[in-house]
Design a protein around this motif. Structure first.
Motif, mmCIF file in Angstrom:
data_model
loop_
_atom_site.group_PDB
_atom_site.id
_atom_site.type_symbol
_atom_site.label_atom_id
_atom_site.label_comp_id
_atom_site.label_asym_id
_atom_site.label_seq_id
_atom_site.Cartn_x
_atom_site.Cartn_y
_atom_site.Cartn_z
ATOM 1 N N THR A 2 -2.496 -1.054 3.357
ATOM 2 C CA THR A 2 -2.405 0.297 2.796
ATOM 3 C C THR A 2 -1.359 1.117 3.547
ATOM 4 O OG1 THR A 2 -4.184 1.053 4.251
ATOM 5 C CG2 THR A 2 -4.812 0.334 2.056
ATOM 6 N N TYR A 3 -0.649 1.947 2.791
ATOM 7 C CA TYR A 3 0.303 2.921 3.348
ATOM 8 C C TYR A 3 1.426 2.277 4.159
ATOM 9 C CZ TYR A 3 -3.331 6.102 1.841
ATOM 10 O OH TYR A 3 -4.257 6.783 1.075
ATOM 11 N N LEU B 203 6.079 2.802 4.641
ATOM 12 C CA LEU B 203 5.814 4.233 4.534
ATOM 13 C C LEU B 203 6.623 4.910 3.440
ATOM 14 C CD1 LEU B 203 5.717 5.109 8.341
ATOM 15 C CD2 LEU B 203 3.775 4.778 6.815
ATOM 16 N N GLU C 144 1.254 6.331 -1.510
ATOM 17 C CA GLU C 144 -0.017 5.719 -1.919
ATOM 18 C C GLU C 144 0.179 4.229 -2.208
ATOM 19 O OE1 GLU C 144 -2.847 7.156 -1.608
ATOM 20 O OE2 GLU C 144 -1.988 9.123 -1.113
#
Length: 489
Positions: free
Chosen positions: A416-417, A420, A424
């Motif tokens: 996740t993430y 960068l 989302e």
């Protein structure tokens, strides 16, 4: 989905005074006379008093709460959490291997395996020499940049202290550059996920030591302009460093050495299916072209006639030195060697083909269900990114909410993430070892979660619901971590 499980009691909560596992007691030995008085305990240690059966059940239940590659689909992007064949462990644990001592005579059988591993890695990557010494991918990165610095210093080109890092690089890349005393110059990617060539041209200078990147990149796409990148950096006097995290995507298809890279670190614990996770074990073997060979970390396995031996400072006087006490993570290297021998040349090609097939199948199914690919015009390599920025705007659901909800469906979450630059972000890597049925189960779970976003988004924001521990306050858990048991006052 099961109902919320009751909390597993702490082993101290099972404790009763006088309860013992008597058969496990060692023979009593009074060694107090050998311990200085000021170092002797005044009170017994605060250990739980439990039976053997309670102990076995307690720790077995704890182990069953863990997500692992042996129990769950684990699609962590850029981490290649694929299955580790048990045959590799079995062969690496043969008594003849386990019984070695690093200070004993040079073991010819083990050294023959490591020499062949070096040769196979050279062939796979297109490099001219390989060292197996680095103990992890991060240490392999360090070795790569340290060799680049040593190369420029040997040429008295002392002004080359800048490392160019694309925006989509792994976070360890700029950290490694800084650890080696270099400054980092970040450049962006274009709308299709390639290195921005104009930005690269503007970034190179007489201070350029190298560029650090991987291909396919962390964005899950193959760098289309890699030969142009190599030409620009080489003409500026810099070198090319390859982060080997995504090597399984290209096995038997293309080699980093042929792309123009001068040095590569290889995560043997990713591409070649040795244990991964939990801080180790690992292996970050490094391969180099001709100009960096004198600087390789030692020892390296050499061959004189029919006999194998360790190459040391006498053989490579310009070496950057040793990175571990002996010769690297021998057990992990052995597992990689066995895995590569099991695969063979044709098997290497199948790894790349199934890694790409599985990733593209997943991406297309999720797109058909309404999820948005971050780079919809590009074919996935071995991993791909979906962005939930639209869902976040419409339903106030985040990528972390989806990650937590996947646990309720029996799947470890994707990354996740990261990277960068994609909002989302979910970075998904199914690897080549997953069956189509398991990929379909993951897709079905994601589709079900998508329906929940529309109908009951609070179910996601409060997930997980079926784990022994519910949603944690991540900031508080990090800042007020409390892992020590203390008896009640």
């Amino acid at each position: 989905m099961t109902e919320l499980q009751a909390r597993e009691p702490l082993i101290f909560e099972l404790s009763k005074p006088g309860r013992q596992a008597g058969t496990q007691f060692p023979p009593p030995v009074d060694g107090s006379a050998q311990i200085p008085a000021h170092l002797r305990r005044a009170t017994p240690p605060a250990l739980p008093e439990v039976s053997e059966l309670q102990t076995v059940r307690h720790f077995t239940r704890l182990s069953q709460m863990n997500f692992s590659i042996d129990t769950h689909f684990y699609p962590l992007g850029s981490c290649t959490m694929k299955y580790n064949p048990k045959a590799c462990n079995s062969f690496a644990m043969l008594p003849e291997f386990l019984g070695r001592h690093p200070l004993g005579p040079e073991p010819q059988g083990f050294l023959a395996c490591m020499y062949e591993l070096q040769e196979m890695l050279q062939e796979i990557t297109g490099m001219q020499s390989v060292s197996l010494t680095p103990m992890a991918g991060a240490q392999g990165e360090f070795a790569g940049v340290a060799m680049i610095r040593a190369y420029h210093r040997a040429r008295n080109d002392l002004g080359r202290t800048e490392i160019i890092v694309p925006q989509a690089a792994h976070g360890t890349n700029p950290a490694t550059a800084a650890m080696c005393g270099c400054t980092v110059k970040e450049i962006p990617c274009d709308v299709d996920g390639n290195v921005d060539i104009d930005a690269l041209k503007a970034a190179v200078s007489p201070a350029t030591a190298a560029i650090m990147l991987t291909n396919p990149s962390t964005l899950g796409v193959f760098e289309r302009k890699i030969t142009e990148v190599a030409r620009i950096v080489h003409e500026a006097g810099g070198l090319l460093y390859y982060d080997g995290a995504n090597l399984n995507a290209i096995l038997g298809k293309v080699r980093p050495g042929d792309m123009g890279f001068d040095v590569i670190h290889m995560n043997l614990h990713k591409t070649f299916s040795t244990p991964h996770g939990g801080g180790g074990p690992g292996s970050g073997a490094v391969g180099v072209g001709a100009r960096l060979r004198p600087f390789l970390p030692i020892p390296i396995v050499g061959k004189d006639g029919a006999r194998y031996r360790w190459l040391t400072e006498r053989d490579l006087p310009q070496t950057i030195g040793r990175l571990s006490g002996f010769m690297g993570n021998a057990g992990v290297n052995l597992r990689a060697y066995v895995y590569m021998r099991l695969l063979g040349r044709d098997g290497m090609v199948r790894v790349a083909e199934f890694a790409a097939l599985n990733a593209n199948y997943l991406m297309k199914r999720l797109q058909a269900a309404g999820f948005e690919a971050a780079y919809p015009s590009r074919r996935a390599s071995h991993e791909f990114i979906i962005t939930l920025k639209r869902e976040n705007r419409m339903y106030q659901v985040t990528a972390m909410d989806v990650a937590k909800r996947l646990l309720d469906y029996g799947f470890h979450a994707p990354t996740t993430y990261f990277p960068l630059l994609v909002p989302e972000c979910l970075l998904i890597e199914p690897t080549e070892t997953e069956a189509k049925e398991d990929l379909d189960r993951f897709c079905d779970a994601m589709i079900a979660i998508r329906r929940e976003m529309e109908q009951d988004p609070e179910k996601l924001s409060s997930a997980p619901h079926t784990m022994p521990v519910r949603r944690l306050d991540d900031v508080r858990a990090a800042k007020q971590l409390d892992l020590a048991w203390k008896p009640a006052a």
